[in-house]
Design an enzyme around this catalytic site. Sequence first.
Site, PDB file in Angstrom:
ATOM      1  N   ASP A 162       2.613  15.132  22.044  1.00 55.46           N
ATOM      2  CA  ASP A 162       1.687  15.541  23.095  1.00 55.46           C
ATOM      3  C   ASP A 162       2.410  16.304  24.208  1.00 55.46           C
ATOM      4  O   ASP A 162       2.335  15.948  25.382  1.00 55.46           O
ATOM      5  CB  ASP A 162       0.982  14.294  23.654  1.00 55.46           C
ATOM      6  N   GLU A 415       7.383   6.060  19.857  1.00 58.25           N
ATOM      7  CA  GLU A 415       6.056   5.734  19.312  1.00 58.25           C
ATOM      8  C   GLU A 415       5.909   5.996  17.811  1.00 58.25           C
ATOM      9  O   GLU A 415       4.899   6.524  17.357  1.00 58.25           O
ATOM     10  CB  GLU A 415       4.960   6.493  20.075  1.00 58.25           C
ATOM     11  N   TYR A 470      -1.240   1.645  27.728  1.00 61.18           N
ATOM     12  CA  TYR A 470      -2.177   2.327  28.613  1.00 61.18           C
ATOM     13  C   TYR A 470      -3.459   1.526  28.807  1.00 61.18           C
ATOM     14  O   TYR A 470      -4.556   2.068  28.764  1.00 61.18           O
ATOM     15  CB  TYR A 470      -2.483   3.723  28.046  1.00 61.18           C
ATOM     16  N   GLU A 505       6.278   3.627  29.309  1.00 57.14           N
ATOM     17  CA  GLU A 505       5.169   4.505  29.672  1.00 57.14           C
ATOM     18  C   GLU A 505       3.987   3.660  30.119  1.00 57.14           C
ATOM     19  O   GLU A 505       3.606   2.698  29.446  1.00 57.14           O
ATOM     20  CB  GLU A 505       4.727   5.394  28.506  1.00 57.14           C
TER      21      GLU A 505
END
Length: 592
Positions: A162, A415, A470, A505
């Site tokens: 991303d 990830e 997240y 993150e």
Amino acid sequence: MLRPSDTATRERKSLDGLWRFRTDPAGEGRDSRWFARELPDAGWMPVPASFNDVLADPAVRDHVGEVWYQTTVRVPAGWDGSRVLLRFGAATHAASVWVGDVLVAEHVGGYTPFEADLTAIAAAGQELRVTVAVDNRLSFQTIPPGHVRDTPHGPRQLYFHDFYNYAGLHRTVWLHRTPATAVDDVTVRTGRDGTTGLVDYDVVTVGDAPHTVRVRLVDEAGAEVGRATGASGRVEVPDAHLWQPGAAYLYTAHVELLDGAGELLDVYEQTVGIRTVRVDGTRLLINDEPFRFRGFGKHEDVAVRGKGHDDVMLVHDFALMDWIGANSFRTSHYPYAEEVYDYADRTGVVVIDETAAVGLNMGLGGGIFGNQGWTTFSAETIDGRTQEVHRQAIRELVARDKNHPCVVLWSIANEPESHTEEARAYFEPLFTLTRELDPTRPVGFVNVGLSPHGACLVSQYADVLMLNRYYGWYENTGDLAPAEDAWRRELEAWATEGKPIIITEYGADTVAGLHTVVPTPWSEEYQVEYLDMNHRVFDSVPAVIGEHVWNFADFATSSTSIVRVDGNKKGVFTRDRRPKAAAHLLRRRWRG
């Protein structure tokens, strides 16, 4: 591979500046031998820079395939009898290099250096034509992976990370010289015995002249504090001044080659920060003191220049990190320019150093990257060939950054799929390799929520647990109360592993200047409330030893998805480094 340097026996000459440039949409450059003549129909391109955004041309920005660079350089007249080398800081993602008509180097991997020995073809005073074909294509056998689709309108690059797939000559190109008999590599390992600093070293040399190795260690005032002889040895430093987070101190090792008469053949200067790193239960200790990470995942990303290294932005970003109270960052998701690590060494900023292994997870499809429909590990996708490329990426990362005191932790992937047996078999030998290459630092990888606690099969190999989560953004979007409960439950489960945990993150996309009375997603107020919620969770779990917000600054992403509007907006600074409200929140938390 040592950095080019200027010493009493070495010189370097930068090739940075404007190079001739063109794309090769028809793939004809090699067969037409563009390297054998002046590059046809070429324009200009600055080096270092990503080529994508410099020209106002969508055909250049979206080009898939090789682009060609060319310049000329004159070998200095005083270099007669020297080894002459041509070094590239990075060419993203693969490169072939010709000098005149001769292919002198090929390299795969977009973020680590490579060089060619030109001694046999480069005479002192001679002008050389240097031509480089840089390939930005990604496949399942590259790190990072990707896939090129052939369409009636030309090739289209799909990639699984991303951030925008910037490409080109991103770092300085050097022509440099060493003596014919020279220092070829230096490895430094540091430790302590009470107040005495221990500097163990290994030196590799090239050349035929008989020689001995002498290492002299000098302090920041230039005074010699110790010396040793031999290709391997130890220098002991009484009352050593340690390299500390936030209080850097650098010695310099003068690595010398002496001939039989004691005359100097070569000298290379290697900075040395004396410090130790180890994991103790749920703590990471630097110089036997617990360290808590405060900072960011970052990107090498600025407008127009893209991923091209820029000293101005380097110093400015570090100034902003100091202003906000950050003490560390992760090189997400690739090795950064060597100048970044040099500056971290000087300023006492701690670094988690990461390979370019991002996107090894087809389970992330259906969201940001579209419905991929692939299996992550298979004969058609990520396989043994990919693993070997990954091995080489780790080798090159460790070889380049092993002597930086700022680097305290290796991250071998971001990830990846990690809950399948195929993932376990892929990653176990990579952890083994990294520890063999460098037994002095802990090793980890960054876990994603698709492989939660109890399902992940790779975290067992990690010395430190690194988690990207997240809650409140991708999960429980806009609903922070259940997000907080779910996040705390998962984090408490991870804490039972008895390892240090770094949240590498956590973040929420935020449009600068968007304000709401009731905090709602995309507003500055929601980003503040989101971060506050995360911090309550972190502070309630003692095993959490660090927090890296995603991201330091907004950054460019693929333009093929409607999920991203003008890039990823999770930065606490805008792309041009203006603070959002969250930056002031973090400054209050981190500076007290």
